[in-house]
Design a protein around this motif. Structure first.
Motif, mmCIF file in Angstrom:
data_model
loop_
_atom_site.group_PDB
_atom_site.id
_atom_site.type_symbol
_atom_site.label_atom_id
_atom_site.label_comp_id
_atom_site.label_asym_id
_atom_site.label_seq_id
_atom_site.Cartn_x
_atom_site.Cartn_y
_atom_site.Cartn_z
ATOM 1 N N GLU A 18 0.831 -1.203 0.000
ATOM 2 C CA GLU A 18 0.000 0.000 0.000
ATOM 3 C C GLU A 18 0.866 1.254 0.000
ATOM 4 O OE1 GLU A 18 -3.342 2.230 -0.303
ATOM 5 O OE2 GLU A 18 -3.167 0.068 -0.499
ATOM 6 N N GLN A 19 1.972 1.232 0.756
ATOM 7 C CA GLN A 19 2.881 2.386 0.788
ATOM 8 C C GLN A 19 3.462 2.645 -0.594
ATOM 9 O OE1 GLN A 19 3.397 4.617 3.073
ATOM 10 N NE2 GLN A 19 5.039 5.709 2.048
ATOM 11 N N ARG A 20 3.833 1.584 -1.283
ATOM 12 C CA ARG A 20 4.417 1.747 -2.625
ATOM 13 C C ARG A 20 3.386 2.312 -3.594
ATOM 14 N NH1 ARG A 20 8.718 3.372 -4.837
ATOM 15 N NH2 ARG A 20 9.189 2.371 -6.782
ATOM 16 N N ARG A 21 2.142 1.881 -3.480
ATOM 17 C CA ARG A 21 1.082 2.418 -4.327
ATOM 18 C C ARG A 21 0.890 3.914 -4.074
ATOM 19 N NH1 ARG A 21 -1.504 -1.682 -6.876
ATOM 20 N NH2 ARG A 21 -1.428 -3.703 -5.855
ATOM 21 N N LYS A 22 0.940 4.307 -2.789
ATOM 22 C CA LYS A 22 0.818 5.727 -2.450
ATOM 23 C C LYS A 22 1.980 6.515 -3.039
ATOM 24 C CE LYS A 22 -1.633 5.201 1.941
ATOM 25 N NZ LYS A 22 -1.499 5.421 3.395
ATOM 26 N N GLU A 23 3.178 5.953 -2.979
ATOM 27 C CA GLU A 23 4.347 6.631 -3.524
ATOM 28 C C GLU A 23 4.236 6.807 -5.034
ATOM 29 O OE1 GLU A 23 7.426 4.098 -2.064
ATOM 30 O OE2 GLU A 23 7.594 5.205 -0.164
ATOM 31 N N LEU A 24 3.721 5.799 -5.716
ATOM 32 C CA LEU A 24 3.539 5.901 -7.164
ATOM 33 C C LEU A 24 2.478 6.949 -7.508
ATOM 34 C CD1 LEU A 24 3.747 2.154 -8.155
ATOM 35 C CD2 LEU A 24 5.434 3.937 -8.608
ATOM 36 N N ALA A 25 1.409 6.989 -6.725
ATOM 37 C CA ALA A 25 0.377 8.008 -6.941
ATOM 38 C C ALA A 25 0.960 9.398 -6.711
ATOM 39 C CB ALA A 25 -0.818 7.760 -6.024
ATOM 40 N N ASP A 54 -2.366 20.763 -3.565
ATOM 41 C CA ASP A 54 -2.680 19.341 -3.732
ATOM 42 C C ASP A 54 -1.433 18.486 -3.553
ATOM 43 O OD1 ASP A 54 -5.326 19.940 -4.245
ATOM 44 O OD2 ASP A 54 -5.119 19.752 -6.430
ATOM 45 N N LEU A 55 -0.341 18.960 -4.105
ATOM 46 C CA LEU A 55 0.919 18.232 -4.008
ATOM 47 C C LEU A 55 1.377 18.117 -2.556
ATOM 48 C CD1 LEU A 55 3.229 16.874 -5.497
ATOM 49 C CD2 LEU A 55 4.237 19.117 -5.825
ATOM 50 N N ARG A 60 2.074 14.851 2.389
ATOM 51 C CA ARG A 60 1.861 14.632 3.827
ATOM 52 C C ARG A 60 1.059 13.373 4.090
ATOM 53 N NH1 ARG A 60 0.850 20.829 5.838
ATOM 54 N NH2 ARG A 60 3.054 21.387 5.863
ATOM 55 N N HIS A 61 0.164 13.023 3.174
ATOM 56 C CA HIS A 61 -0.610 11.788 3.322
ATOM 57 C C HIS A 61 0.290 10.560 3.153
ATOM 58 C CE1 HIS A 61 -3.948 9.004 3.017
ATOM 59 N NE2 HIS A 61 -3.453 8.570 1.882
ATOM 60 N N VAL A 62 1.174 10.619 2.176
ATOM 61 C CA VAL A 62 2.060 9.485 1.897
ATOM 62 C C VAL A 62 3.142 9.349 2.965
ATOM 63 C CG1 VAL A 62 3.733 8.534 0.255
ATOM 64 C CG2 VAL A 62 1.615 9.565 -0.575
ATOM 65 N N TYR A 63 3.661 10.486 3.419
ATOM 66 C CA TYR A 63 4.721 10.486 4.424
ATOM 67 C C TYR A 63 4.249 11.250 5.649
ATOM 68 C CZ TYR A 63 7.576 8.930 0.518
ATOM 69 O OH TYR A 63 8.076 8.235 -0.538
ATOM 70 N N PRO A 64 3.466 10.622 6.536
ATOM 71 C CA PRO A 64 2.890 11.314 7.686
ATOM 72 C C PRO A 64 3.939 11.914 8.616
ATOM 73 C CG PRO A 64 2.165 9.018 7.643
ATOM 74 C CD PRO A 64 3.055 9.235 6.475
ATOM 75 N N GLU A 65 5.141 11.388 8.623
ATOM 76 C CA GLU A 65 6.177 11.917 9.488
ATOM 77 C C GLU A 65 6.579 13.343 9.116
ATOM 78 O OE1 GLU A 65 8.230 9.348 6.360
ATOM 79 O OE2 GLU A 65 6.456 9.184 7.615
ATOM 80 N N THR A 66 6.219 13.792 7.907
ATOM 81 C CA THR A 66 6.555 15.153 7.479
ATOM 82 C C THR A 66 5.546 16.189 7.958
ATOM 83 O OG1 THR A 66 5.391 14.911 5.376
ATOM 84 C CG2 THR A 66 7.729 14.318 5.417
#
Length: 69
Positions: A18-25, A54-55, A60-66
């Motif tokens: 799922e993380q990889r899919r988010k990264e690709l999106a 949007d970006l 922030r959604h893909v990398y919540p730690e940011t």
């Protein structure tokens, strides 16, 4: 086919996490947002600002730690 679309289509498979899919999106959204920012006219600043927002939201959604940055 645009370069990022080709890369995403090749890497998009059923065994991706799922993380990889988010990264690709996110990568696809980055390409679209950058294209929007580069190829819109001076009078389209609202469109460029919304693309940047949007970006940032998706990043922030893909990398919540940011979120703390």
């Amino acid at each position: 086919m645009f370069g990022i679309d080709l890369a995403v289509s090749i890497m998009d498979g059923p065994d991706l996490s799922e993380q990889r899919r988010k990264e690709l999106a996110l990568a696809w959204l980055m390409a679209v947002a950058i294209g929007t920012m580069l190829y819109t006219g001076e009078s389209d600043s609202d469109i460029r600002v919304e693309a940047a927002k949007d970006l940032i939201r998706e990043f922030r959604h893909v990398y919540p730690e940011t979120r703390e940055i």
